[in-house]
Design a protein around this motif. Structure first.
Motif, PDB file in Angstrom:
ATOM      1  N   MET A   1       0.842  -1.195   0.000  1.00 28.25           N
ATOM      2  CA  MET A   1       0.000   0.000   0.000  1.00 28.25           C
ATOM      3  C   MET A   1       0.879   1.248   0.000  1.00 28.25           C
ATOM      4  SD  MET A   1      -1.239   0.386   3.968  1.00 28.25           S
ATOM      5  CE  MET A   1      -1.558   2.122   3.723  1.00 28.25           C
ATOM      6  N   SER A   2       0.383   2.286  -0.624  1.00 29.38           N
ATOM      7  CA  SER A   2       1.109   3.551  -0.624  1.00 29.38           C
ATOM      8  C   SER A   2       0.788   4.313   0.660  1.00 29.38           C
ATOM      9  CB  SER A   2       0.724   4.388  -1.850  1.00 29.38           C
ATOM     10  OG  SER A   2      -0.666   4.663  -1.835  1.00 29.38           O
ATOM     11  N   ILE A   3       1.779   5.001   1.163  1.00 27.31           N
ATOM     12  CA  ILE A   3       1.605   5.762   2.404  1.00 27.31           C
ATOM     13  C   ILE A   3       1.290   7.204   2.046  1.00 27.31           C
ATOM     14  CG2 ILE A   3       2.735   6.524   4.527  1.00 27.31           C
ATOM     15  CD1 ILE A   3       4.527   4.029   4.293  1.00 27.31           C
ATOM     16  N   PRO A   4       0.163   7.737   2.531  1.00 33.05           N
ATOM     17  CA  PRO A   4      -0.200   9.116   2.188  1.00 33.05           C
ATOM     18  C   PRO A   4       0.721  10.125   2.862  1.00 33.05           C
ATOM     19  CG  PRO A   4      -1.720   8.240   3.816  1.00 33.05           C
ATOM     20  CD  PRO A   4      -0.835   7.094   3.398  1.00 33.05           C
ATOM     21  N   LYS A   5       0.642  11.365   2.407  1.00 27.65           N
ATOM     22  CA  LYS A   5       1.447  12.444   2.984  1.00 27.65           C
ATOM     23  C   LYS A   5       0.759  13.101   4.175  1.00 27.65           C
ATOM     24  CE  LYS A   5       4.763  12.163  -0.094  1.00 27.65           C
ATOM     25  NZ  LYS A   5       6.119  11.686   0.298  1.00 27.65           N
ATOM     26  N   THR A   6      -0.580  13.077   4.162  1.00 27.26           N
ATOM     27  CA  THR A   6      -1.329  13.718   5.250  1.00 27.26           C
ATOM     28  C   THR A   6      -2.313  12.730   5.855  1.00 27.26           C
ATOM     29  OG1 THR A   6      -3.050  14.557   3.761  1.00 27.26           O
ATOM     30  CG2 THR A   6      -1.136  15.987   4.163  1.00 27.26           C
ATOM     31  N   GLN A   7      -2.796  13.073   7.045  1.00 29.84           N
ATOM     32  CA  GLN A   7      -3.722  12.200   7.759  1.00 29.84           C
ATOM     33  C   GLN A   7      -4.670  13.026   8.623  1.00 29.84           C
ATOM     34  OE1 GLN A   7      -1.981   9.895  10.975  1.00 29.84           O
ATOM     35  NE2 GLN A   7      -0.359  11.386  11.301  1.00 29.84           N
ATOM     36  N   LYS A   8      -5.722  12.356   9.098  1.00 35.07           N
ATOM     37  CA  LYS A   8      -6.638  12.958  10.041  1.00 35.07           C
ATOM     38  C   LYS A   8      -6.184  12.624  11.463  1.00 35.07           C
ATOM     39  CE  LYS A   8      -9.690  14.776   7.216  1.00 35.07           C
ATOM     40  NZ  LYS A   8      -9.916  16.247   7.167  1.00 35.07           N
ATOM     41  N   GLN A   9      -6.330  13.594  12.372  1.00 41.28           N
ATOM     42  CA  GLN A   9      -5.890  13.374  13.740  1.00 41.28           C
ATOM     43  C   GLN A   9      -6.639  14.302  14.705  1.00 41.28           C
ATOM     44  OE1 GLN A   9      -1.682  14.174  13.370  1.00 41.28           O
ATOM     45  NE2 GLN A   9      -1.940  16.379  13.384  1.00 41.28           N
ATOM     46  N   TRP A  10      -6.727  13.880  15.958  1.00 44.28           N
ATOM     47  CA  TRP A  10      -7.301  14.697  17.021  1.00 44.28           C
ATOM     48  C   TRP A  10      -6.161  15.279  17.841  1.00 44.28           C
ATOM     49  CZ3 TRP A  10     -12.260  16.154  17.667  1.00 44.28           C
ATOM     50  CH2 TRP A  10     -13.253  15.452  16.950  1.00 44.28           C
ATOM     51  N   VAL A  11      -6.128  16.595  17.941  1.00 39.61           N
ATOM     52  CA  VAL A  11      -5.052  17.279  18.647  1.00 39.61           C
ATOM     53  C   VAL A  11      -5.633  18.067  19.823  1.00 39.61           C
ATOM     54  CG1 VAL A  11      -3.207  19.006  18.465  1.00 39.61           C
ATOM     55  CG2 VAL A  11      -3.661  17.441  16.557  1.00 39.61           C
ATOM     56  N   ILE A  12      -4.994  17.921  20.987  1.00 43.41           N
ATOM     57  CA  ILE A  12      -5.357  18.739  22.151  1.00 43.41           C
ATOM     58  C   ILE A  12      -4.572  20.038  22.030  1.00 43.41           C
ATOM     59  CG2 ILE A  12      -5.429  18.909  24.669  1.00 43.41           C
ATOM     60  CD1 ILE A  12      -5.252  15.800  24.695  1.00 43.41           C
ATOM     61  N   THR A  13      -5.291  21.127  21.755  1.00 46.75           N
ATOM     62  CA  THR A  13      -4.647  22.418  21.524  1.00 46.75           C
ATOM     63  C   THR A  13      -4.666  23.308  22.760  1.00 46.75           C
ATOM     64  OG1 THR A  13      -6.732  23.351  20.697  1.00 46.75           O
ATOM     65  CG2 THR A  13      -5.250  22.360  19.073  1.00 46.75           C
ATOM     66  N   SER A  14      -5.620  23.046  23.656  1.00 45.61           N
ATOM     67  CA  SER A  14      -5.745  23.855  24.870  1.00 45.61           C
ATOM     68  C   SER A  14      -6.600  23.097  25.873  1.00 45.61           C
ATOM     69  CB  SER A  14      -6.386  25.215  24.553  1.00 45.61           C
ATOM     70  OG  SER A  14      -7.707  25.034  24.054  1.00 45.61           O
ATOM     71  N   LYS A  15      -6.679  23.615  27.075  1.00 45.72           N
ATOM     72  CA  LYS A  15      -7.473  22.990  28.130  1.00 45.72           C
ATOM     73  C   LYS A  15      -8.809  23.719  28.257  1.00 45.72           C
ATOM     74  CE  LYS A  15      -3.147  22.099  30.549  1.00 45.72           C
ATOM     75  NZ  LYS A  15      -2.312  22.451  31.723  1.00 45.72           N
ATOM     76  N   ASP A  16      -9.887  22.936  28.214  1.00 47.66           N
ATOM     77  CA  ASP A  16     -11.225  23.516  28.266  1.00 47.66           C
ATOM     78  C   ASP A  16     -12.182  22.502  28.868  1.00 47.66           C
ATOM     79  OD1 ASP A  16     -14.070  23.970  26.930  1.00 47.66           O
ATOM     80  OD2 ASP A  16     -13.008  25.886  26.861  1.00 47.66           O
ATOM     81  N   LYS A  17     -13.049  22.934  29.757  1.00 44.40           N
ATOM     82  CA  LYS A  17     -13.921  22.008  30.477  1.00 44.40           C
ATOM     83  C   LYS A  17     -14.896  21.276  29.565  1.00 44.40           C
ATOM     84  CE  LYS A  17     -17.357  25.557  31.650  1.00 44.40           C
ATOM     85  NZ  LYS A  17     -18.113  26.207  32.736  1.00 44.40           N
ATOM     86  N   ASP A  18     -15.183  21.826  28.381  1.00 42.47           N
ATOM     87  CA  ASP A  18     -16.165  21.212  27.479  1.00 42.47           C
ATOM     88  C   ASP A  18     -15.528  20.495  26.286  1.00 42.47           C
ATOM     89  OD1 ASP A  18     -18.398  22.090  28.962  1.00 42.47           O
ATOM     90  OD2 ASP A  18     -18.206  24.084  28.067  1.00 42.47           O
ATOM     91  N   GLY A  21     -10.999  22.228  23.429  1.00 39.72           N
ATOM     92  CA  GLY A  21      -9.598  22.245  23.049  1.00 39.72           C
ATOM     93  C   GLY A  21      -9.164  21.016  22.272  1.00 39.72           C
ATOM     94  N   LEU A  22     -10.106  20.074  22.078  1.00 32.47           N
ATOM     95  CA  LEU A  22      -9.843  18.855  21.313  1.00 32.47           C
ATOM     96  C   LEU A  22     -10.296  19.096  19.877  1.00 32.47           C
ATOM     97  CD1 LEU A  22      -8.939  15.854  21.599  1.00 32.47           C
ATOM     98  CD2 LEU A  22     -11.332  15.296  22.027  1.00 32.47           C
ATOM     99  N   VAL A  23      -9.337  19.156  18.954  1.00 27.14           N
ATOM    100  CA  VAL A  23      -9.618  19.612  17.588  1.00 27.14           C
ATOM    101  C   VAL A  23      -9.278  18.518  16.576  1.00 27.14           C
ATOM    102  CG1 VAL A  23      -9.063  21.352  15.850  1.00 27.14           C
ATOM    103  CG2 VAL A  23      -9.143  21.993  18.282  1.00 27.14           C
ATOM    104  N   TYR A  24     -10.210  18.278  15.630  1.00 30.99           N
ATOM    105  CA  TYR A  24     -10.012  17.318  14.548  1.00 30.99           C
ATOM    106  C   TYR A  24      -9.430  18.059  13.362  1.00 30.99           C
ATOM    107  CZ  TYR A  24     -11.184  13.218  11.662  1.00 30.99           C
ATOM    108  OH  TYR A  24     -11.141  12.092  10.863  1.00 30.99           O
TER     109      TYR A  24
END
Length: 346
Positions: A1-18, A21-24
């Motif tokens: 299989m070929s390996i792509p250059k980009t991917q989807k990911q969930w990143v914690i960018t900041s702290k927030d009670k709701d 800060g969790l960004v796709y």
């Protein structure tokens, strides 16, 4: 299989009670270094720590922004030029603290946790040190294997890391979360006698089916710790307690533990502020031990035992695709789950 250059990911960018800060987002697919492997992640699961990191309640070091998640399993699709342990096509699961190889945990290794200090597993591809992954159990699928990384290894370390569990000993597990259910399964595989606590008749039936010898409803019996003690021969108490409740349950754990027994503190679902003086451990003559997951050596030993006894993790009935991981966070935070929450990654 070929390996792509980009991917989807969930990143914690900041702290927030709701969880705001969790960004796709899109991110690059990493290129493995000389001593690294690139894993196409196929399954993940959530832990309580994954929830409290973006909420700003995690008591250990973190480096933001960071790819979320610690539990992952998948296929190796590329290896670095100096990798000798793995080859393309090998099925692996991640090691939580990448630097904890064997023996005691130290400060340096404690700062190598996935999804907190190092980029984690809620993404399609991850590059990990060749010593930062272990062989998947041959009897488990990707999501089942991923669920072992944090909860499974924590319970294994609790039972075997200090005073190894022996056949015929008594163990208390609390509730129906991932760590507690793994501890129940591991203890029964070792020939131990297990007392489990829960809050409902429905959950009690599930615990019995998994092998619990006694089930105590902590809502109906507020002094369940003494009840557990009286179940043991001579009322001496239990050898191991997997303590997940924190402030809400520690009093009862102290009541149930036998002289020279071990209370392994692995969580604080009921709050972090203790209602008891920890010095009571002296009058009980017991060990209270904090457990921060475990080493690669322990992970490999656990995998071997899982294969030997064909142990299968308890997974929640609801599955979430990667793109809906935030919904999985909210589902777990609402305490709607039983066991480990499966996240499917394509």
């Amino acid at each position: 299989m070929s390996i792509p250059k980009t991917q989807k990911q969930w990143v914690i960018t900041s702290k927030d009670k709701d969880f705001d800060g969790l960004v796709y987002q899109d991110g690059p697919v990493p290129t493995p270094g000389d001593h690294e492997v690139l894993v196409h992640l196929r399954g993940a699961s959530l832990n309580y720590r994954d929830l409290i990191i973006p909420k700003g309640e995690y008591p250990f070091p973190i480096n933001l922004p960071v790819v979320a998640g610690s539990d992952g399993a998948g296929d190796i699709v590329a290896v670095g030029s100096k990798v000798t342990k793995w080859k393309k096509g090998d099925k692996v699961l991640t090691l939580f603290n990448q630097g904890h190889q064997r023996g005691d945990l130290d400060i340096k290794a404690s700062k190598t946790g996935l999804g907190g200090c190092f980029d984690g597993t809620l993404r399609q591809y991850g590059a990990f040190a060749e010593t930062g992954v272990a062989k998947m159990p041959s009897n488990l699928n990707y999501v089942e294997s991923a669920s072992l990384v944090c909860a499974g290894l924590t319970s294994w370390n609790a039972l075997y890391g200090l005073k190894p569990l022996k056949k015929g000993q008594w163990v208390v597990t609390q509730g129906t979360g991932g760590v507690s259910l793994f501890a129940l399964q591991f203890a029964k595989a070792a020939g131990a006698i297990v007392i489990s606590t829960t809050s409902s008749a429905e959950k009690a039936e599930m615990l019995k089916k998994l092998g619990a010898d006694h089930v105590l409803n902590y809502r109906e019996d507020v002094n369940w710790g003494e009840t557990a003690r009286q179940l043991t021969p001579g009322g001496e108490g239990v050898h191991h307690i997997i303590e997940v409740g924190g402030a809400d349950t520690f009093t009862q754990s102290l009541s149930a533990i036998k002289m020279d027994g071990v209370i392994s503190v692995v969580g604080f679902l009921g709050g972090r502020a203790p209602k008891d003086n920890i010095l009571e451990a002296l009058s009980r003559v017991c060990t209270v031990r904090g457990v921060y997951v475990g080493s690669l050596e322990q992970l490999e030993a656990m995998v071997a035992e899982i294969e030997k006894h064909d142990i299968h993790p308890v997974l929640d009935k609801k599955e979430f695709p990667l793109e809906k991981a935030r919904e999985a966070y909210e589902y777990m935070w609402a305490k709607k789950h039983i066991g480990k929450i499966p996240i499917i990654i394509e």
